[in-house]
Motif scaffolding. Structure first.
Motif, short mmCIF file in Angstrom:
data_model
loop_
_atom_site.label_atom_id
_atom_site.label_comp_id
_atom_site.label_asym_id
_atom_site.label_seq_id
_atom_site.Cartn_x
_atom_site.Cartn_y
_atom_site.Cartn_z
N HIS A 148 87.55 30.96 15.72
CA HIS A 148 88.85 30.45 15.28
C HIS A 148 89.11 30.76 13.80
O HIS A 148 90.20 31.18 13.43
CB HIS A 148 88.91 28.93 15.49
CG HIS A 148 90.02 28.27 14.74
ND1 HIS A 148 91.34 28.32 15.17
CD2 HIS A 148 90.03 27.57 13.57
CE1 HIS A 148 92.10 27.66 14.31
NE2 HIS A 148 91.33 27.21 13.34
N ASP A 150 89.37 32.62 10.41
CA ASP A 150 89.51 34.03 10.05
C ASP A 150 88.25 34.57 9.39
O ASP A 150 87.81 35.68 9.70
CB ASP A 150 90.69 34.22 9.09
CG ASP A 150 92.03 34.26 9.80
OD1 ASP A 150 92.06 34.41 11.03
OD2 ASP A 150 93.06 34.16 9.11
N SER A 164 94.47 38.62 11.86
CA SER A 164 94.38 37.17 11.72
C SER A 164 94.25 36.57 13.10
O SER A 164 94.87 37.04 14.06
CB SER A 164 95.60 36.59 10.99
OG SER A 164 96.70 36.43 11.87
N GLU A 166 95.34 33.70 14.15
CA GLU A 166 96.60 33.11 14.59
C GLU A 166 97.51 34.17 15.22
O GLU A 166 98.14 33.92 16.26
CB GLU A 166 97.32 32.44 13.42
CG GLU A 166 98.69 31.88 13.75
CD GLU A 166 98.66 30.80 14.84
OE1 GLU A 166 99.71 30.63 15.51
OE2 GLU A 166 97.61 30.14 15.03
N HIS A 167 97.58 35.34 14.62
CA HIS A 167 98.38 36.41 15.20
C HIS A 167 97.85 36.80 16.58
O HIS A 167 98.64 37.02 17.52
CB HIS A 167 98.38 37.63 14.28
CG HIS A 167 99.15 38.79 14.84
ND1 HIS A 167 100.51 38.89 14.74
CD2 HIS A 167 98.74 39.89 15.52
CE1 HIS A 167 100.93 39.99 15.33
NE2 HIS A 167 99.87 40.63 15.81
N GLN A 170 98.78 34.17 19.23
CA GLN A 170 100.18 34.29 19.63
C GLN A 170 100.40 35.50 20.53
O GLN A 170 101.15 35.43 21.52
CB GLN A 170 101.07 34.37 18.39
CG GLN A 170 101.12 33.10 17.57
CD GLN A 170 102.03 33.22 16.37
OE1 GLN A 170 102.88 34.09 16.28
NE2 GLN A 170 101.84 32.33 15.40
N ASP A 209 92.27 27.19 20.50
CA ASP A 209 92.97 28.48 20.59
C ASP A 209 93.06 28.95 22.04
O ASP A 209 94.11 29.43 22.48
CB ASP A 209 92.25 29.54 19.75
CG ASP A 209 92.39 29.31 18.26
OD1 ASP A 209 93.36 28.65 17.84
OD2 ASP A 209 91.53 29.81 17.51
N ARG A 212 95.73 27.16 23.92
CA ARG A 212 97.06 27.66 23.58
C ARG A 212 97.37 28.98 24.31
O ARG A 212 98.50 29.23 24.71
CB ARG A 212 97.18 27.88 22.07
CG ARG A 212 97.25 26.60 21.26
CD ARG A 212 97.23 26.91 19.77
NE ARG A 212 98.34 27.79 19.40
CZ ARG A 212 98.37 28.52 18.28
NH1 ARG A 212 97.33 28.48 17.44
NH2 ARG A 212 99.41 29.27 18.01
#
Length: 258
Positions: A148, A150, A164, A166-167, A170, A209, A212
């Motif tokens: 999780h 970076d 990243s 997060e990218h 998504q 993550d 999600r």
């Protein structure tokens, strides 16, 4: 430690811990690596150890090599469970990747209709429209997510492109469930820094993550072959089972390999 390169454009079949009898499609040259990651656990070695002047395999070579291998396996009545895009680096980095997927699907339908098509990818190009469209066509779209945080992800995977977590989360979530999250769990150090990703808190963050992303399932594994970094260790069976139990408790299917 000893590492190896795969033949190109087709290698195997090999017996995969996760996929069964797998016939590999290697879009990279057999003489070296072409990868957007430089993972400390890569069985092909570090990028710096595997430099090559040779280019990607051509579409013609991939199609003819795959046809020849499938015909040979059919003659032996030993067709693969899966045709897997993998090899010496990141398959989606090849400019022919989308067309190679189309060719593999056509040949699978003709010669090995029971086989799946899989892609093992680090996910760095999963948001590119042509790559995304190709990944939506395969049976098993297997994308990497090793941590999780970076800093930890970069320490383990050592990306050489902008990256990243997060990218990536998504981008993976945008597949609307047509994705399998693949994660290696390991322990040890690299260049004097702890790169373990098995602690309770690290797994908790990673699992958020994964939730999600809402994948078909998560496939988790640990080191099974030699790695270029000498101070890495397998996660124990007990650790892997505990992580798998947590994934399943979150309502996500989990495949575990030791």
């Amino acid at each position: 430690m000893a590492t190896f390169l795969n033949d190109s454009p087709v290698f195997g079949p090999v017996r995969s811990r996760r996929l069964g009898v797998s016939l590999g499609v290697n879009l990279m040259p057999s003489t070296g690596k072409i990868c957007t990651f430089d993972c400390i656990y890569c069985e092909n070695g570090f990028n710096s150890q595997r430099r090559t002047r040779d280019g990607y395999a051509t579409l013609e070579d991939v199609a003819s090599g795959l046809r020849a291998s499938l015909e040979l396996m059919a003659a032996d009545d030993d067709l693969p469970d899966v045709i897997t895009f993998a090899g010496n680096g990141e398959p989606t980095a090849s400019p022919i990747f989308p067309k190679a997927v189309d060719a593999a699907i056509e040949l699978r339908n003709e010669l090995a209709p029971q086989a799946k098509i899989a892609v093992l990818s680090n996910g760095t190009f999963a948001d590119r429209p042509a790559v995304r469209d190709a990944l939506l066509k395969v049976d098993d779209n297997i994308l990497k997510l090793d941590a999780h945080a970076d800093a930890l992800a970069r320490a383990i995977d050592r990306p050489n492109v902008p990256y990243s977590v997060e990218h990536q989360v998504q981008a993976y979530a945008a597949f609307d469930g047509h994705v399998i999250v693949q994660t290696i769990f390991l322990e040890g150090t690299f260049e004097g820094h702890d790169v373990s990703n098995t602690s309770y808190d690290q797994v908790t963050e990673w699992l958020e993550d994964v939730k999600r992303i809402a994948p078909q399932y998560a496939t988790i594994y640990t080191i099974a072959r030699d790695t270029p970094a000498p101070d890495l260790r397998k996660a124990s069976r007990e650790t892997m089972d505990a992580i798998a139990d947590r994934v399943r408790a979150a309502g996500i299917r989990c495949q575990v390999s030791y």
